[in-house]
Design a protein around this motif. Structure first.
Motif, short mmCIF file in Angstrom:
data_model
loop_
_atom_site.label_atom_id
_atom_site.label_comp_id
_atom_site.label_asym_id
_atom_site.label_seq_id
_atom_site.Cartn_x
_atom_site.Cartn_y
_atom_site.Cartn_z
N LEU A 473 -57.41 11.85 3.21
CA LEU A 473 -56.78 11.34 4.42
C LEU A 473 -55.92 10.11 4.14
CD1 LEU A 473 -59.76 11.71 6.93
CD2 LEU A 473 -57.73 13.14 6.74
N ILE A 474 -56.13 9.49 2.97
CA ILE A 474 -55.26 8.38 2.56
C ILE A 474 -54.04 8.92 1.82
CG2 ILE A 474 -55.10 6.34 1.07
CD1 ILE A 474 -58.07 5.87 1.61
N ILE A 475 -54.29 9.89 0.90
CA ILE A 475 -53.21 10.37 0.03
C ILE A 475 -52.17 11.15 0.82
CG2 ILE A 475 -52.72 11.95 -1.87
CD1 ILE A 475 -55.43 11.14 -3.05
N LEU A 476 -52.61 12.05 1.71
CA LEU A 476 -51.66 12.92 2.41
C LEU A 476 -50.70 12.13 3.31
CD1 LEU A 476 -53.94 15.98 3.25
CD2 LEU A 476 -52.13 15.83 1.55
N PRO A 477 -51.21 11.24 4.18
CA PRO A 477 -50.23 10.46 4.98
C PRO A 477 -49.32 9.59 4.12
CG PRO A 477 -52.44 10.30 5.92
CD PRO A 477 -52.58 10.95 4.58
N ALA A 478 -49.86 9.07 3.01
CA ALA A 478 -49.02 8.25 2.13
C ALA A 478 -47.89 9.08 1.54
CB ALA A 478 -49.87 7.63 1.02
N GLU A 479 -48.21 10.32 1.13
CA GLU A 479 -47.17 11.19 0.58
C GLU A 479 -46.12 11.53 1.64
OE1 GLU A 479 -49.75 13.58 -2.83
OE2 GLU A 479 -49.49 14.45 -0.83
N LEU A 481 -45.33 9.70 4.33
CA LEU A 481 -44.52 8.52 4.65
C LEU A 481 -43.54 8.18 3.53
CD1 LEU A 481 -47.27 6.27 6.27
CD2 LEU A 481 -45.29 7.26 7.42
N GLN A 482 -43.90 8.51 2.27
CA GLN A 482 -42.98 8.25 1.16
C GLN A 482 -41.69 9.06 1.28
OE1 GLN A 482 -45.97 8.75 -2.13
NE2 GLN A 482 -44.80 7.08 -3.02
N GLN A 483 -41.78 10.18 1.97
CA GLN A 483 -40.59 11.02 2.12
C GLN A 483 -39.63 10.49 3.18
OE1 GLN A 483 -40.36 13.41 -0.13
NE2 GLN A 483 -42.40 12.74 -0.84
N VAL A 491 -41.99 -1.55 2.46
CA VAL A 491 -43.00 -0.61 2.94
C VAL A 491 -43.14 0.54 1.97
CG1 VAL A 491 -43.63 0.95 4.82
CG2 VAL A 491 -42.60 -1.27 5.34
N ARG A 492 -42.02 1.03 1.44
CA ARG A 492 -42.07 2.15 0.50
C ARG A 492 -42.79 1.75 -0.79
NH1 ARG A 492 -38.62 6.34 1.17
NH2 ARG A 492 -38.14 6.48 -1.04
N ARG A 493 -42.58 0.48 -1.25
CA ARG A 493 -43.30 0.03 -2.44
C ARG A 493 -44.80 -0.03 -2.18
NH1 ARG A 493 -39.14 -3.90 -3.13
NH2 ARG A 493 -40.56 -5.51 -2.36
N SER A 494 -45.19 -0.50 -0.99
CA SER A 494 -46.61 -0.55 -0.66
C SER A 494 -47.21 0.83 -0.61
CB SER A 494 -46.81 -1.26 0.68
OG SER A 494 -46.36 -2.59 0.64
N LEU A 495 -46.45 1.80 -0.03
CA LEU A 495 -46.94 3.18 0.03
C LEU A 495 -47.11 3.77 -1.37
CD1 LEU A 495 -44.83 4.51 3.03
CD2 LEU A 495 -47.32 4.26 2.96
N THR A 496 -46.17 3.43 -2.27
CA THR A 496 -46.28 3.91 -3.66
C THR A 496 -47.56 3.40 -4.30
OG1 THR A 496 -43.87 3.98 -3.87
CG2 THR A 496 -45.15 3.96 -5.92
N GLY A 497 -47.87 2.11 -4.11
CA GLY A 497 -49.10 1.55 -4.66
C GLY A 497 -50.33 2.19 -4.06
N ILE A 498 -50.31 2.44 -2.73
CA ILE A 498 -51.46 3.09 -2.07
C ILE A 498 -51.66 4.48 -2.65
CG2 ILE A 498 -52.26 4.06 0.12
CD1 ILE A 498 -50.82 1.71 1.51
N HIS A 499 -50.59 5.24 -2.76
CA HIS A 499 -50.69 6.62 -3.25
C HIS A 499 -51.19 6.67 -4.68
CE1 HIS A 499 -49.06 10.43 -4.92
NE2 HIS A 499 -49.52 10.90 -3.77
#
Length: 969
Positions: A473-479, A481-483, A491-499
């Motif tokens: 549930l963390i990985i899928l929304p992060a992927e 949002l990265q798109q 925000v995109r850098r933070s999403l990259t780190g989360i993913h």
């Protein structure tokens, strides 16, 4: 000292008596730390002395052997060595050497409480030295006899011998021995609580030491005087003597001597209620004691720290330090320190509502107290036995005995309660054990253990699977949002780190699940049809981008094969993946990784992974395949890891029926060799083709540009220095604090220390485990350097054990926060520390009151400010004493002084000096001093200017101020 002696021995190869002396001296130094090494050095000294045929050197070596035997509690062996040595020297008729051996034997007998034997030997020695006419040896004999009588409790005889020693020392006009005799008499009268005479002799020793210009003896005499005042329950005068003793001891004293002076001063300050300064001197004493090996002194200082923390409302810290002190006191058999530690622990646990522990330590305290009271009663009876008034003596003895009887009755009652409780507990345990043994059989135990093992495996598998759902549930929304290309770049850098980190956590969980399945025996080999060499090459390709980012050359070589084989592709991918992850992690930039695969025969494939990384030490190599093993488990290790990957590689290889070996050389690199089984595939086997490996995001960090600290507008915000080796966590902390503070960052303790000295931040947030310099060392440097000692330090670490917290507190940390932590909690802790500092600055910025209370300065918790007050007061009447002179006297630069005072008091150094002068002026005016005289005494050359400045602050002239005081308002 040991290192210095070793250096001298290495550069003095000559086999002479000096080398024998150095070997014995080094043996004595090493005895506190390493008895085996001390024995070895002593044996070498003895062999050399015997080869040289030098009697004095041989005797000294034999006495050292006897002393080492005594340290090991082998008293019979030690006495045999001494007596044989005595017989040999008596034949040589060397009287001086004979007396030296006898004194050593006396010390051995005293350590066994054999005082009668010691006194008989001293009497024979006294006849010998009198016949020889050596007055200095006679003084030594009389002093040793006095010490023996003190240990025996016969203070009258001890006094006779010590007075005789003083008389002989004065007769031969030996100042050094006269000082020692006066100091010993002062100590003896302190023991017998005749404090008036004790202080008289201590002052005589002090005056002679100053006249003799022996700074060492001056420091000892000052300390002894302070001890007498402390025993008299006069801690404030004792503080002054201990301060003087410490000031003299610091330039030349040994670590033990300075530690003792710091501890004495801390003890006296604690009794006066000056707790912050007491803590400071206690920590300084502890820092010196780390190198001395004196367990009893460590127990003393830890008990003092524990008591001080209890008084300042920190019972948790008091418990941590008190338990350490209690354990050390029990090890060395020191009853007083054990009693003090147990008393503090009982009260601290009660404040923490842990009444069970409080009751336990209250029992320890009562036992120690009663034992010491019995000894004190015996000593007091011995004193009374030597007084002239026998009737009064008998009455007091009877009273003491009656008190002892009452104490004995109370002690018996308390012990009866404790033994009754213990008996109930033991009977209950015994009943439980009997019931368990009667109801258990061998087969039931086996079934029970098997059930527990299955339950553990099932729980481990279930909880591991439970982790996968929230991670998904963390990985899928992060992927998703990265798109979204419309999101801002931060925000995109933070999403990259989360993913990336979620993927890494998922991979670790999968590995843990694989290990659980392997342990349960539920993993099966699932073969597919394909070309294994090509499959390995595609797995290697997944790591090329990561290798390029690190500047590592990654090469794959193989011998192509067009034949299909049967192999377990899933397990092969995990093996290759973990080996390459490990190689990339430990290979530095500009390194080289080679992967080579070849089919040696139709049933085997050889795989070789070679890197030019840091390598593995030979003693750690056999353990690298153990689960959760870390080759580098120090606080300063530079590479992270869980210890799972290589264990999984080994167990998967063995499951497949293969073999794996490793060879490594530190600094050169590591090579893994695998032999994996394969089978030729038939044309119609019906098995699926392998699924080619997919890049799941290897755990190499993506470079995140850090916000420049200097790019932030400096608008009076407090400065926070973040010291953290993990770049993402460092930037996450910096970004979270930027709104409220000016944030500086450093990747390790060494650079953090440099930034702290350069920028003088308000607070340092530091990780503990870092390369180059860990957080504990950084904290120690910050708190001991005068220019940075005011900076608050908060330690952030994953090590939450009490021992780790204790070490942080001992280094002077202001707060300690365990990872993972809530960011809101961190912000509150920072704000609380800054609020305390702001309250201090607000106090100094208040206008001066019209009528002052007696005494200046008001009690202050900062030792640095107290030091400045003292310096200004010593130069109060000097009009030329300004900021430059204050900085020089304080041992810091003018810039640093102004910055520290701005942080601590909210004012410049010039305003700080003026404020002090005016407060002192008001004090003098209240005491009746004339205005002009007051002006000169507080450093103003011009009374008119003084009047103007005084009026600006107090809103009235000095004359009006005096008139107001005379009118009572």
């Amino acid at each position: 000292m040991a290192d210095s002696l070793r250096f001298v021995l290495r550069h003095r190869p000559a086999a002479d008596t000096t080398r024998v002396y150095l070997l014995n001296l080094l043996s004595k130094v090493m005895a506190d730390h390493n008895l085996t090494a001390a024995d070895s050095l002593n044996r070498e000294a003895l062999r050399l002395a015997q080869r040289l045929g030098h009697l004095s050197s041989e005797v000294n070596s034999l006495m050292r052997s006897a002393d080492l035997a005594g340290v090991k509690k082998k008293f019979a062996m030690a006495e045999t060595i001494y007596r044989k040595t005595l017989q040999r020297v008596e034949a040589k008729k060397d009287t001086v050497l004979l007396c030296t051996i006898q004194t050593g034997l006396v010390n051995l007998l005293q350590s066994q409480d054999r005082y009668d034997d010691a006194l008989a030997l001293l009497a024979r020695q006294r006849k010998l030295v009198k016949a020889l006419g050596n007055k200095r040896l006679l003084i030594g004999n009389l002093s040793e006899t006095a010490d023996t009588y003190i240990a025996r409790g016969n203070y009258a005889r001890a006094l006779d011998n010590e007075l005789a020693a003083l008389s002989v020392a004065e007769e031969i006009q030996d100042t050094l021995l006269t000082i020692q005799a006066n100091s010993s008499l002062g100590l003896l009268y302190t023991i017998t609580k005749d404090f008036g005479r004790a202080l008289d002799y201590q002052h005589k020793a002090l005056d002679l030491a100053r006249l003799f210009r022996n700074t060492y003896l001056v420091s000892i005499a000052l300390s002894r005087t302070g001890e007498t005042l402390l025993a008299q329950d006069k801690p404030q005068p004792a503080v002054d003597y201990f301060r003087q003793a410490l000031a003299i001891a610091r330039p030349f004293g040994s670590a033990t001597m300075i530690a003792t002076c710091e501890g004495d001063l801390a003890d006296a300050l604690e009794r006066t209620g000056t707790y912050p300064e007491a803590l400071m001197h206690s920590y300084r004493s502890w820092a010196y004691l780390k190198t001395t090996g004196s367990q009893s002194m460590k127990a003393w200082i830890l008990a003092l720290l524990s008591r001080t923390y209890l008084h300042t409302g920190r019972p948790d810290s008091a418990v941590l330090l008190g338990r350490q002190s209690f354990q050390l006191a029990r090890q060395v058999g020191h009853k007083e320190y054990g009693r003090d530690a147990a008393n503090v622990l009982a009260e601290a646990y009660a404040r923490l509502n842990n009444y069970k522990k409080a009751y336990e330590y209250q029992g320890h305290y009562l036992a120690y107290r009663d034992s010491l009271l019995n000894e004190e009663t015996t000593r007091r009876i011995a004193i009374l036995n030597n007084q002239s008034d026998m009737a009064s003596k008998q009455a007091q003895i009877a009273l003491l005995q009656k008190n002892d009887q009452l104490k004995a009755i109370e002690t018996k009652r308390q012990r009866l309660i404790l033994w009754s409780l213990l008996a109930v507990v033991l009977l209950t345990l015994a009943l439980v054990v009997v019931l368990i043994r009667n109801n258990q059989h061998k087969q039931q135990q086996t079934d029970h253990l098997r059930a527990l093992d299955e339950l553990k495996t099932r729980f481990f598998s279930n909880i591991t699977h439970e982790f996968r759902t929230p991670l998904s549930l963390i990985i899928l929304p992060a992927e998703q949002l990265q798109q979204d290309i419309t999101l801002p770049e931060p925000v995109r850098r933070s999403l990259t780190g989360i993913h990336r980190n979620a993927r890494q956590l998922l991979r670790l969980i999968n590995q843990l699940l694989d290990l659980s399945k392997l342990e349960a025996g539920s993993v099966v080999v699932t073969q597919v049809t394909g070309r294994p060499v090509e499959f390995i090459g595609q797995t290697v390709d997944l790591f090329r981008s990561a290798a390029e980012e690190k500047g590592i050359r990654l090469e794959f070589s193989s011998e192509p094969s067009a034949t299909d084989y049967l192999f377990d592709a899933d397990k092969w991918e995990k093996i290759v993946y973990n080996l390459l992850s490990n190689a990339l992690k430990f290979t530095p930039p500009d390194g080289h990784i080679q992967v080579h695969a070849r089919i040696t025969d139709p049933e085997h494939l050889e795989l070789q992974v070679v890197d030019t990384g840091i390598g593995i030490a030979a003693d750690k190599l056999p353990h690298i395949f153990d689960r959760f093993y870390q080759a580098d488990d120090t606080r300063t290790r530079s590479y992270e890891g869980s210890g799972i990957g290589l264990a999984l590689v080994k167990e998967l290889t063995q499951l497949l029926g293969g073999e794996i070996t490793v060879a490594s050389e530190p600094g050169r690199g590591t090579r893994f060799d695998l032999c994996l089984p394969i089978q030729p595939a038939g044309s119609d086997n019906g098995l699926p083709a392998p699924v080619m490996p997919v890049d799941n995001g290897w755990d190499h960090p993506t470079e995140i540009p850090e916000a420049s600290a200097t790019g932030m507008p400096v608008t009076g915000k407090p400065v926070v220095l973040v010291v953290e080796d993990n770049p993402e966590l460092r930037m996450l902390l910096a970004q979270g604090l930027t709104a409220l503070y000016r944030v500086l960052t450093a990747p390790n303790g060494r650079e953090g220390w440099q930034r702290a000295q350069l920028d003088l931040p308000d607070i340092i947030l530091s990780d503990v485990m870092m390369p180059d310099m860990d957080g504990y060392e950084l904290c120690r440097l910050v708190k001991t350097a005068p220019e940075t000692s005011h900076i608050a330090v908060i330690l952030l670490t994953a090590r939450a054990a009490p021992e780790s917290r204790l070490e942080g507190l001992l280094q002077g940390a202001d707060d300690y926060l365990a990872k993972p932590f809530h960011f809101a909690e961190l912000q509150l802790r920072i704000r609380n520390i800054l609020d305390r500092r702001q309250k201090l600055r607000d106090y100094f910025s208040l206008p001066l009151p019209v009528v002052e209370a007696d005494g200046f300065p008001e009690p202050d918790e900062d030792p640095f400010l107290n030091k400045l007050y003292t310096i200004i007061n010593e130069n109060l009447d000097s009009s030329g004493f300004g900021v430059e002179e204050l900085a020089a006297a304080g041992g810091i630069s003018r810039r640093t002084l102004n910055r520290k005072l701005t942080m601590l008091a909210g004012m410049s150094a010039n305003d700080f000096i003026r404020r002090y002068r005016l407060k002192r002026a008001a004090e003098l005016l209240r005491s009746g001093c004339a205005v002009a005289d007051t002006a000169y005494r507080v450093g103003f050359d011009n009374p008119s200017y003084f009047t103007s400045v005084f009026k600006d602050v107090y809103k009235k002239t000095p004359s009006d101020y005096c008139n107001q005081l005379s009118q009572g308002g």
